[in-house]
Structure formats: structure tokens, C-alpha cells
Scaffold this active site. Structure first.
Site, mmCIF file in Angstrom:
data_model
loop_
_atom_site.group_PDB
_atom_site.id
_atom_site.type_symbol
_atom_site.label_atom_id
_atom_site.label_comp_id
_atom_site.label_asym_id
_atom_site.label_seq_id
_atom_site.Cartn_x
_atom_site.Cartn_y
_atom_site.Cartn_z
ATOM 1 N N ASP A 83 61.333 12.786 47.425
ATOM 2 C CA ASP A 83 62.051 12.735 48.756
ATOM 3 C C ASP A 83 63.145 11.849 48.680
ATOM 4 O O ASP A 83 62.711 10.631 48.394
ATOM 5 C CB ASP A 83 61.132 12.439 50.054
ATOM 6 C CG ASP A 83 62.301 12.661 51.519
ATOM 7 O OD1 ASP A 83 61.966 14.227 51.886
ATOM 8 O OD2 ASP A 83 63.066 12.004 51.780
ATOM 9 N N SER A 130 56.004 31.386 56.842
ATOM 10 C CA SER A 130 56.027 30.700 58.467
ATOM 11 C C SER A 130 55.226 30.284 59.030
ATOM 12 O O SER A 130 54.209 30.198 57.978
ATOM 13 C CB SER A 130 55.948 32.425 59.436
ATOM 14 O OG SER A 130 55.008 32.058 60.345
ATOM 15 N N LYS A 174 62.419 36.533 56.454
ATOM 16 C CA LYS A 174 61.178 35.841 56.895
ATOM 17 C C LYS A 174 62.985 35.831 58.228
ATOM 18 O O LYS A 174 62.714 36.026 59.044
ATOM 19 C CB LYS A 174 61.261 34.992 56.024
ATOM 20 C CG LYS A 174 61.718 33.132 57.240
ATOM 21 C CD LYS A 174 60.785 33.560 57.794
ATOM 22 C CE LYS A 174 59.977 31.620 58.256
ATOM 23 N NZ LYS A 174 60.743 31.191 58.602
ATOM 24 N N GLU A 231 60.772 37.297 65.969
ATOM 25 C CA GLU A 231 60.962 36.202 66.834
ATOM 26 C C GLU A 231 61.603 35.657 68.218
ATOM 27 O O GLU A 231 61.108 35.438 68.884
ATOM 28 C CB GLU A 231 60.169 34.562 66.016
ATOM 29 C CG GLU A 231 59.655 33.568 66.399
ATOM 30 C CD GLU A 231 59.847 32.287 65.393
ATOM 31 O OE1 GLU A 231 59.673 32.164 64.618
ATOM 32 O OE2 GLU A 231 61.067 31.002 66.127
#
Lengths: 326, 326, 326, 326
Positions: free
Chosen positions: B30, B121, B189, B196
Site C-alpha cells: 500500500d 460485494s 457487479k 441495490e
């Protein structure tokens, strides 16, 4: 306890069965003698009319009316009201308009009768899963009927508890709520069904986009031949859109992935319509709930005058001649 | 097996944790050294850059990119592609636009690299519940990563089996689906998120009608003072509208029945928007999904130029002077 | 001919003025003596109450009621009905709900009275331009009032004739139509207003997109700093979207290009709402007309419970914390 | 002045005719020799290809491309660009996507060529009424073409002047506007068409409610047999909803009151779709404009997968079996 049921269709019959499974004592009536006979054969007391039904009960009586909303319910409630005595209760378990409940409750109150409106969700699954109930009426009348509601409700089962409910009305976690005075039960059920329309339409639109992603109207490089039955199934598992409606969709798609058994004609009931009326009365924007209702209206027509008006205008300003429908 | 993760935010970090719980071997990077250090402390191999990350893996390598869609993902994928070798695989687990996947997969294929797009998800709950995954890519590349997907997926758990699925792809019931070639995962997705939005707005409109049924703008006789927290809870139990989103709503309302902790400002992400673009490309009517998106747009403004245009017209034809906003 | 007017507001007063310009004889009443006095000064016969008003007319009498729809109109009509005689006519020129007209007409018919409902469009411009009128009632009663309607209507003017109307009712080209029996006038006017809402919202949305095309939220290369006042003006000239509403918009934008004099709060009246109710009763999909109404509802709130529900769900599944409204 | 036209369809041919009426000198090309010959017979200079067309013009040249948006326009513009010289101008008068204009203008600018995009409204009526034009491009290039635009525009005519426009760009009242840099013309035209869809749908929904008010699905007492042709006509005269689109509707209904000549199938063009894309890019709620587009999508299908999904769910929870479509 003792309860009479008027109307032994899919809902009324199963409610009686579930009550008897829990040891309650049911008196049943339907205009179809065969329906009465069937339940009598399962242990209920069958009667041949409303007078006999009222006579078969000990006061304070409780009669559940499970008939189509509108004239059938109105007539049954009013005839019962004339036969019953102060302290008795009439329960309307159907899908009545809540303003009819308010009016009827006031009329019955003058005769000393109680009126309890119960919105009942659960459909054909209620017999085994239990019914989710939204109840309106006087506190005492609702309290007296508690054994009935407790038997019909799903109970807490293995559904995870919502945190932060300590000290709240424990009936709610059993699957029934005393929502407020007469009319409040059917009002909440009405909104429940309005939401149901919106949820269903959201899934429907999404699945249509998935279904048509493989269409040869798209450039080949952007086409996917998606398996909607598998997609419905996978979303049941850990996704944000999992729901009971999705479970049903997954089952239907597993059985018939193209849904060829359906014509595309979709009915609607009063509650979806009344929800929009209520939104308008309260000045609440209800774009999704109304669009869901209108999609059903449109589904039932081959073409509309509105669409012809559009074509007429297009021809008028641009000389466009529309092709026929493919 | 061995997997590298780039991007250790809420999603990336928890995916690594869940993989390690299942015995997989993770190399992590990261741009925040603290994020790397934290996961290194939990057992991952922390590295300081993409070169080191690639060097730490044995071929055929698998690197999961979990960064914001757009420039960040694009740059990471392209830099990785330059460092990796034929047979290696790059996984984009973020929320990329599916046409970017198609383009990237083609570019990587020329170098002999595999590209797998994974729509994920599960949100903050995924670490414990597992992630529902929608996957696009070549059959072989997806198959080779199966141990990763199996570890991340929720598994069959105690969710009732859908009848009629015998003979179908067994991965689906575990909670992941190989939807099709590159791009198909993020396409599915994307539609998932579009749905949603629609589901959320359906509940939101319904709860607003319930909430405002007690408002003193209504005639007193038709007013009900409804407990929306109890209503959300009761619908979880046996009703047609039960869902995971409703579970979350019931929790939020139990904690804060007036939702006073929220301003009414609602963000949206690319996927809700792209869903409407896809509907338009495919000529699919998407009234509910678009209305849900537009409600969020409207929520973020105090007033709109559109509304001022309406007032200006009303003044023009009727001399109406609008009052100020209350 | 002789006509009495009850209600001397913006609409009622100007209708009297236009009738007097055409040589008709008007008796006027308003609960405000100043309003009566003002029109008396312009040549009308002012009276101090309904009894005096009825007494001042020769049979068969005609009284036009121009009051707010609802209680005010209901009370005036019913009080007049008690004072008038068989063969007399009451005209409701306001914006009553058409089912009220049907009910009132039936009640008046029992006393030998006629009831004529007139939907009147034209707003503050009607005095000079004339009023477009949609009329419901018995053929004879409507025919007897023809001189009144002819005087109020715009007349054929210089509006191009529609081809193919030979042999059709000539009143229509003068600007008034006998739409059908009692209630039909207000029904048509109701739909007129419903359409008006839709048209207004279509322009409003379009102008908002134009207005915000210069916003610094867009990438600079795609930004245009458009002059919406000039655009509104140019569309008046030869374009497909030219209309009277656009004329009004162009005037408002020429005077105040940013519309800074408006708050964004937009009222609605009964007719927009009843149009949706009618659509629902008739199962007509009315997505545009309802969206136009809902936009007004939304405009009057700072934020909504619905939007807070959305934020609560987003926090629940994704840990998203919404920022405050800008 | 001299102008060349490529594409002699309904729009291109009539633009040439109107220019010649105003004394301009036109060179014309179409891939159909018959189309070239026809206009040559009316006074234009016909040519057989792009090279000949460019050769027939004196610098600085101006060539108007009037072809379908997309590949046809792209190819013509790019081939012309290769043939023309610094200082020349290419005008795209079609319905191109405005981002294509921005891209093309940048490409042409590198060769010293000007690119002017002109959104043109007026349809088949433009030859006589004139065309409303929305123009994007460099100030100088647009200024040099002013005689062309002035000839094509409707001119001020007898349309009432908007008050408050003193000191503003006088071209606007003639019916053309220089909206901004390249792309701005087609952007404004795109929104124009988006609004057009919304206006059309508002009328369409309203007329459908009127049309179906006589349906025997309603209780007889609330039914009206309305004459929609007369209603459309009367609204042209003094009402708030008068417009050119309403004029066209009134003509169509006078000729065919049941619109039996139309199938209900309604096409859409790119601009309606791009308007929604633009609204989404700019986060503008566009409920009405999108609903108008979706109504056209729906009109072209007999039934939808979405509707079958609804029926499948209804059967799943309630055992409802939908009837076939009537």
C-alpha cells in the site's frame, strides 16, 4: 382460544390450519360448502351461515373476516355487526383500504363492538413459516387476541436479533406489531406492498439488463451471454441485494431460465395504488414506487394511445414514419 | 496459495485477513507504510513497492489490485503489466467500469498476461460473512485462482438451497460465479449495485410515507403516529419485503429512530450511473433504477435551477409568488 | 346578457371586466367590500350578499362562482342553490374536483337547477388574450350561456387554422369547448394542468443541464458557459420546442438570467395531484406527469427522511459516512 | 455567398433550396446522382465527388455536411479535411454527439481548418418557416458564415418580442445563436431534443388519460366520452399548454381521431439518450426526460423480461398465476 373465520380461500384456510396446529378452536364459514367441509374434516367446526357462526361462539366473540377487500368485506362486516354483541370483536384480515377501517371502526364503536384490522404478509408460505402481521385497533381488543397473533406469527426463529431493541415491545420480534388505532394495521401493510412493488421492479429492471446483454443488437465485442439463473443464485450469498424476493427469483430462474412460462402480463392490487395516493396526500416524492406501479399498467397493453400520439407528432414535425412493431 | 494484494483499505485489508485465516500466503503493498506494517504484523509479507512485490512471488504470479476505480487502478495495472511475465495474472477486485476491463484484458493478452475482473460485494461484513464474487476472465486463469475465491466466498452456510440446481456449476452456491470473459464480472457487479440503489430507494420512499403519516399537515383523523423502528423490525419476520438491507435499516432505526445523525446528503458511485448508461445502450426501460440515482443527485443540493425555472413560469402565467422554503 | 359573479379575485375580477368590455351586464359580490366597490366603479352592479345578488337578477338567472376549490366553492354553491329557482344556472369556474361537480350537478338537478363547470385557463393574461374554457353541463344550459363564453374566449385571432376541421363544432376554434356532461369541463381542465406540470418540468430539467454545463465540477475541456436566456429566446423561433411556456421562460430569463429572485420552492395545486389519481384509476402509466409533481414535493423540503434512510443503509453495509450538505 | 452541401436528404436538400431563394450560390453532392441532379435542376451546381466539390469552391471555402451522425459524418469530415486548405471551414449541420465535435475541431485546428457545429431544428417545415440554429465554433468562422445563417433562420417575423432584451445579441431574435466554442451548438441542440422528448411525453400521457376516460373499465357514472381532437384544438387558443407540438397534435387528431394509422412503435435518436448521459455526468436529476426516453424503449417491445420476472416473483410468494395479455 376460540376464533371464527369467514372466508376459507388460500389465506383464510391456512390461517385456520395454523391456529388449529397451535391448539386453537376454530369455527369456519365460507359461501362454498366444500371449503367448509374440507376444514371441518381437519378439526374445525363448520357452520352454514353468519347467524350460526355467531351462535357457535361464546362471548366475548372474535370473528376474523378474510375476504376480498371492498364490497365482500364491507357486507360481511356489516352483517356481522348486526348479529354480534357489545364486547365482541371483528377482525378484518384482508387487504382493506385503511380509510374504510377508520370508518367501520367508528360505526362499530357506536354499538360497543371492537374492530381490529390486520395486514397479513406471508402468502402461500405462511402456513409453515408463519405470518407477519401489522395490527390496528384498540389496545384492549388487540391484547385479548394476543394468543391468536402469537400462534400465527413466525416467532423469533433463527433470524439474528437486531441490536438495541432491549426494552422495546417484545411482540415485534415475534413477527407482529400493534401499529396504532384502527386503520394503522392496513396502512402499514399498504406501504409494505408499495415497497414490495418497488423492490420487485428494481430486480426486474436489473435482470432485464443482464438478460439483454447477450442480445445481438449490441456490438459483438461488448456482448456477454450471462446466466441469469446463476447470477440470481450467487447474489443470495453474501451480497448486499440478498432478500426473500431474490430467493424466489432464483428458484423461478433455476426452473425456467428464460421464464417462457410467463406472458409478461402483470396484475396489480389496490395497495400499490393506494400507496401512491397516500404519498400524494402527504406530498412525499415517490418516484420509485409509482414507476413500479406504472410498469405493471404498461405491461397489460399491447400499445398505448400515448405512444400513437408520439408517433403522430414525430410524423408532423419530421415526416418520420414509424415501422411496425417487431 | 500465494497472492499479492495492492491496496490495503477497508476492502483490501480484510480480503487479505480472510485469505490468511484460510491458510493462504499473502504479499501486501500500500502506498501507506503503516497499512503495510499493520498487515505484516498479522502475518502477511509486506513490501515497499511493485517491483519488490512482483519479485516476492513465484510464477505463475497472481496480484490482486484493490484500488479506487479509474486512474489509480489503471496506473497500477499498467505498471504491474510491465513488471510481470507471461502466464501471470492481474486481478482487478475494485469497481472498475467493465469496458475498461475489456480494453485492459486485450492489452495484457498481447503480453501473455491474464486479466481477471472480480466484482466483490459484502462491504465491511465480508471479513466474517465472506464475499459474494462475480468474476470475469479466461476459464483457465479463473480456475487456477479457485482456492482464493473459495476462501473468500461465504460458502453454502445455512442459506436454504434453491431447488432445481442439480447439475449446475457448484461454485455458485458457494457464493462466487464465473460470469463470462473479461469485463463480465464487473458488468454483473455494476448491475448488482444498480439494483441495490433501486431497492434502497424503494424502502426509503416507503419509510418516508410511514414517517410522515403522523405529520400535523394531515387531518388529525387520518394521522397515525407510527413507530418506524418497530415496523422495520416486524417486516424482517415472515414478510415479503425481508432482506439484508432491511436488516440494516432495522438496526439503524433501533439505534436512532429519527435518524438525526444523518444530514440527508447521499453520495453515489460510478456503478449506479453506469447501470443507467448500460440500460440506455441496450434500450431497456429503467425507470426505477434511474429514479433511485436521481434521488441521490437531488439530495445533495439545497435547491435547483430547475425548480427556479418552474417558479419563474408560474409567476409568468399566474402571477404566483412562491413563499420561501420552510 | 346578465351574469352574476361571486369571488372577485384575480380571475373573477378580470372575467367581469372582459364581460363588461363585451357589453354584458354584471352583478358582483365578494366578501371584501373593497373588491365589490372597485368593480362597481368600473360599471358592475355591486351587491352585499347572496340574497341581494339573486334578487338583482332576472330569471333564468346565471351565477358564476369563482372561489377556491373545496369548502369555499361548496358552501357558495349550496347556499345559492337554496336561493335560486328552477331553470336558473350555477357556473363553477374555479378548479373544483370533477367528482364534486358530478355530485353537485345531481343535487341541483333535483331542484330543477342547472350546474355548469368551466375549467378556465389563461391566468393573468386572460383579460386581454381571452380565456380558454373547457365546459361541462347540460347541452341547453351551456347553449344559453353561449354569449358569455363567446365574450370570454380568445376568438380565432391570428392563430393558424388546423386543417381538417370542416364540419366540426365551430366553438372550439373560438377557444371554448363543451366537453361533455357535468364534471367533464373540470376533468379536461385537470388533465390540462397535469400536462402543464409535465411540460414545465421538461423545460426545467433541460435548462438545469444547460445551466450546469459551465460548472467547475466538470472537466474544463467539456465545460461550456452557456447563456440560457439567449437559448430560451432562440428556441422561440422556428424550433420544435416553441410554446407559450417557453415564451414566459425567455421573458423571465431576460430579466434575471440566474433567477436569483426565486428560492426554488415550488407549490402545487389539486389538479396536478388529481391527474395522477385519475391515471391510477384508469391504469394509465403516467411516469412523466407524476415525476413532475414529485419534483415539486421535493423542492419544498431541505432534506427528507427517505434520504436519511439511504445514508443509514450505506453506513450499515459499507461503513460510508456521508459528508454534510454543501 | 458560396456554400457547398454534402448530403441532400430531406434536411440538406431543403437547406440548399432556402439558401438559393436568398440568392446564395450552392455546390451540391450526394452519393445519389439523382439527388444531385434534382437540385442542379433547381439552380445548384452539382458535382460528382468531394474532390470536385472542393475544387468548385473559392477560398476561403465553406462546406456544410448534412449526413447521419456517426460514421457517415465522421468519414465525410475527415476526407474533406484532407482536401481543404487553411482558412476553410467545415460545418456539421447534422445531429453529431458534441464530444465528437470537440475532438474533430481540435484535429482540424491543427491543419488550420475551422469546424462549426450547427444544431438545426425545424424539420420538414424549415424550408418555409426557417430553421432555428444553435451554433458552436470560433467567433471568426461563425461571423464569416453569418449571411448563411441569416438566410436560413426564420427571422423575427410576427413572434412577439421578449421584453428586456435590449443590448443583447441581435442574432438570437432572428433565430440563431452562437452558443459557444465547438461542440456547444450540438450540445444545446441535444438538450433541445431531450426537452422535446419530455414535452411530447407529457402531452401523450395526458391525452391517453383523456382517451381512456370513456373506457368501459370505469364505473359508468364516472365515464366521459371526450373528443380529444376538439380538446387539442381548444388548448391551442389561450391556454397555458399551447405550443407548436400541440398544433401538430391537433392536426393529426383532426385527420385521424383514433390515430389508427399508428402502431404505437416509437423510435428514438441519439440525442434523447445523450441528454440523459449528460444529466448523469453533471449529477442533474432528470426524471422527466429519462421517463420520456424509457417510454419509447418500452413501446418497441411486446413484453419484457422484466415483466416476466415480476410474474415469476408473484407466483413464488402468492401463487398468483397471471392471465394472458388481452
Amino acid at each position: 382460544m376460540q376464533l371464527a373465520m369467514i372466508g376459507l380461500g388460500r389465506m383464510g384456510g391456512n390461517i385456520v390450519r395454523r391456529l388449529m396446529r397451535h391448539g386453537h378452536d376454530c369455527v369456519v364459514y365460507d359461501r362454498s360448502p366444500a371449503a367448509v367441509e374440507a376444514l371441518a374434516g381437519e378439526g374445525a367446526t363448520g357452520v352454514a351461515g353468519l347467524e350460526a357462526l355467531v351462535a357457535a361462539l361464546s362471548p366475548p366473540r372474535a370473528v376474523w373476516v378474510m375476504l376480498p377487500a371492498g364490497d365482500a368485506t364491507e357486507e360481511a362486516v356489516m352483517r356481522l355487526a348486526a348479529l354480534m354483541q357489545p364486547g365482541d370483536t371483528i377482525i378484518d384480515g384482508g387487504n382493506s383500504f385503511y380509510k374504510d377501517d377508520i370508518r367501520r371502526a367508528a360505526a362499530l364503536r357506536e354499538r360497543g363492538l371492537h374492530y381490529v384490522d390486520v395486514g397479513t404478509s406471508g402468502g402461500v408460505w405462511g402456513l409453515d413459516r408463519g405470518y407477519c402481521m401489522m395490527i390496528g385497533g384498540d389496545r384492549d381488543a388487540v391484547a385479548r387476541l394476543d394468543p391468536i397473533f402469537a400462534a400465527l406469527a413466525p416467532g423469533i426463529g433463527d433470524i439474528p436479533r437486531t441490536p438495541g431493541r432491549a426494552g422495546r415491545d417484545p411482540r415485534v420480534e415475534q413477527g407482529y406489531v400493534h401499529a396504532g388505532p384502527s386503520g394503522a394495521g392496513h396502512f402499514v401493510k399498504m406501504i409494505h406492498n408499495g415497497i414490495e412493488y418497488g423492490l420487485m421492479q428494481a430486480y426486474a429492471e436489473g435482470f432485464e439488463i443482464l438478460h439483454r446483454k447477450g442480445s445481438d443488437e449490441l456490438p459483438e465485442a461488448e456482448r456477454f451471454d450471462l446466466d441469469v439463473a446463476d447470477i440470481a443464485e450467487v447474489w443470495r450469498r453474501g451480497s448486499v441485494v440478498s432478500s426473500w424476493l431474490l430467493d424466489l427469483t432464483a428458484s423461478a430462474l433455476a426452473a425456467d431460465p428464460g421464464l417462457d412460462g410467463f406472458s409478461g402480463y402483470v396484475q396489480d392490487s389496490g395497495e400499490g395504488r393506494w400507496t401512491i395516493d397516500a404519498a400524494i396526500e402527504q406530498a412525499v416524492p415517490a418516484n420509485v414506487l409509482s414507476a413500479a406501479l406504472f410498469a405493471r399498467f404498461r405491461s397489460r397493453q399491447d400499445d398505448t394511445f400515448a405512444e400513437k400520439i408520439l408517433s403522430a407528432m414525430r410524423k408532423g414535425f419530421g415526416g418520420h414514419q414509424e415501422p411496425g412493431k417487431t
